[in-house]
Design a protein around this motif. Structure first.
Motif, PDB file in Angstrom:
ATOM      1  N   GLU A  52       2.314  -6.682 -21.956  1.00  0.00           N
ATOM      2  CA  GLU A  52       3.662  -6.826 -21.393  1.00  0.00           C
ATOM      3  C   GLU A  52       4.139  -5.558 -20.689  1.00  0.00           C
ATOM      4  OE1 GLU A  52       5.307  -9.752 -21.576  1.00  0.00           O
ATOM      5  OE2 GLU A  52       3.546 -10.557 -22.594  1.00  0.00           O
ATOM      6  N   SER A  53       3.372  -4.485 -20.754  1.00  0.00           N
ATOM      7  CA  SER A  53       3.862  -3.205 -20.250  1.00  0.00           C
ATOM      8  C   SER A  53       3.441  -2.895 -18.820  1.00  0.00           C
ATOM      9  CB  SER A  53       3.375  -2.071 -21.165  1.00  0.00           C
ATOM     10  OG  SER A  53       1.966  -1.979 -21.120  1.00  0.00           O
ATOM     11  N   TRP A  54       2.728  -3.793 -18.161  1.00  0.00           N
ATOM     12  CA  TRP A  54       2.286  -3.525 -16.796  1.00  0.00           C
ATOM     13  C   TRP A  54       3.501  -3.399 -15.875  1.00  0.00           C
ATOM     14  CZ3 TRP A  54      -2.484  -2.038 -16.445  1.00  0.00           C
ATOM     15  CH2 TRP A  54      -3.452  -2.562 -17.297  1.00  0.00           C
ATOM     16  N   GLU A  55       3.454  -2.446 -14.954  1.00  0.00           N
ATOM     17  CA  GLU A  55       4.518  -2.239 -13.980  1.00  0.00           C
ATOM     18  C   GLU A  55       4.116  -2.884 -12.662  1.00  0.00           C
ATOM     19  OE1 GLU A  55       7.496  -0.753 -14.432  1.00  0.00           O
ATOM     20  OE2 GLU A  55       6.987  -0.520 -16.557  1.00  0.00           O
ATOM     21  N   VAL A  56       4.932  -3.804 -12.195  1.00  0.00           N
ATOM     22  CA  VAL A  56       4.650  -4.538 -10.964  1.00  0.00           C
ATOM     23  C   VAL A  56       5.318  -3.830  -9.792  1.00  0.00           C
ATOM     24  CG1 VAL A  56       5.027  -6.730  -9.777  1.00  0.00           C
ATOM     25  CG2 VAL A  56       4.452  -6.713 -12.207  1.00  0.00           C
ATOM     26  N   VAL A  57       4.581  -3.691  -8.689  1.00  0.00           N
ATOM     27  CA  VAL A  57       5.098  -3.075  -7.468  1.00  0.00           C
ATOM     28  C   VAL A  57       5.283  -4.176  -6.430  1.00  0.00           C
ATOM     29  CG1 VAL A  57       4.631  -1.413  -5.644  1.00  0.00           C
ATOM     30  CG2 VAL A  57       3.897  -0.933  -7.985  1.00  0.00           C
ATOM     31  N   SER A  58       6.474  -4.249  -5.855  1.00  0.00           N
ATOM     32  CA  SER A  58       6.775  -5.258  -4.835  1.00  0.00           C
ATOM     33  C   SER A  58       6.191  -4.830  -3.491  1.00  0.00           C
ATOM     34  CB  SER A  58       8.284  -5.442  -4.697  1.00  0.00           C
ATOM     35  OG  SER A  58       8.817  -5.916  -5.906  1.00  0.00           O
ATOM     36  N   PRO A  59       5.978  -5.799  -2.590  1.00  0.00           N
ATOM     37  CA  PRO A  59       5.463  -5.448  -1.257  1.00  0.00           C
ATOM     38  C   PRO A  59       6.429  -4.541  -0.513  1.00  0.00           C
ATOM     39  CG  PRO A  59       5.332  -7.813  -1.622  1.00  0.00           C
ATOM     40  CD  PRO A  59       6.102  -7.242  -2.759  1.00  0.00           C
ATOM     41  N   PRO A  60       5.912  -3.694   0.381  1.00  0.00           N
ATOM     42  CA  PRO A  60       6.793  -2.777   1.109  1.00  0.00           C
ATOM     43  C   PRO A  60       7.755  -3.470   2.075  1.00  0.00           C
ATOM     44  CG  PRO A  60       4.493  -2.495   1.793  1.00  0.00           C
ATOM     45  CD  PRO A  60       4.511  -3.474   0.681  1.00  0.00           C
ATOM     46  N   ASP A  61       7.456  -4.703   2.468  1.00  0.00           N
ATOM     47  CA  ASP A  61       8.356  -5.399   3.399  1.00  0.00           C
ATOM     48  C   ASP A  61       9.551  -6.017   2.685  1.00  0.00           C
ATOM     49  OD1 ASP A  61       7.187  -7.503   2.074  1.00  0.00           O
ATOM     50  OD2 ASP A  61       6.234  -8.374   3.852  1.00  0.00           O
TER      51      ASP A  61
END
Length: 136
Positions: free
Chosen positions: A102-111
């Protein structure tokens, strides 16, 4: 005290002739402590190296799954569980540093469209090379 030998003879020993002295036991304990002081740091260093190797492999597999999903659908997945639901991953792996899936950090797309563009460890600890696990 009487002991019988293999050929049937009897041998007499005084009570002070068998067993270990305190000095002998202390020497053995000192040797064991010395061996442990050499072996344990190498053991724990090996554990840290293996956790880092597992983290790198998990990140590579998850990033590959995100890339395949984007290549097939043309959009990034809206959340990480979709990759499991659509069989791009069998399961969400456990972060070996935080020991949680549950600890994974999600990165959103740059757009700014939303979704899962990249993933990082949720750990705030530093790796053996000095970088943060969350920057990998």
């Amino acid at each position: 005290m009487v002991f019988h030998t293999v050929n049937g003879n009897q041998k007499y020993f005084k009570s002070s002739q068998y067993g270990f002295t305190l000095i002998e036991l202390m020497i053995v304990m000192a040797i064991i402590a010395l061996l442990l002081s050499i072996a344990l740091p190498r053991y724990f260093d090996g554990l840290d190296r293996s956790k880092e190797a597992v983290l790198l492999e998990d990140l590579a597999v998850m990033r590959d799954a995100i890339s395949h999903y984007y290549g097939d659908k043309g959009v990034y997945p809206s959340n990480f569980e979709i990759l499991v639901g659509e069989r791009y991953l069998r399961f969400i792996p456990i972060d070996p540093i935080t020991e949680s899936s549950e600890s994974w950090e999600v990165v959103s797309p740059p757009d700014g469209t939303g979704g899962v563009f990249d993933i990082h460890s949720g750990s705030l600890e530093s790796a053996r090379n000095g970088t943060l696990y969350s920057s990998w």
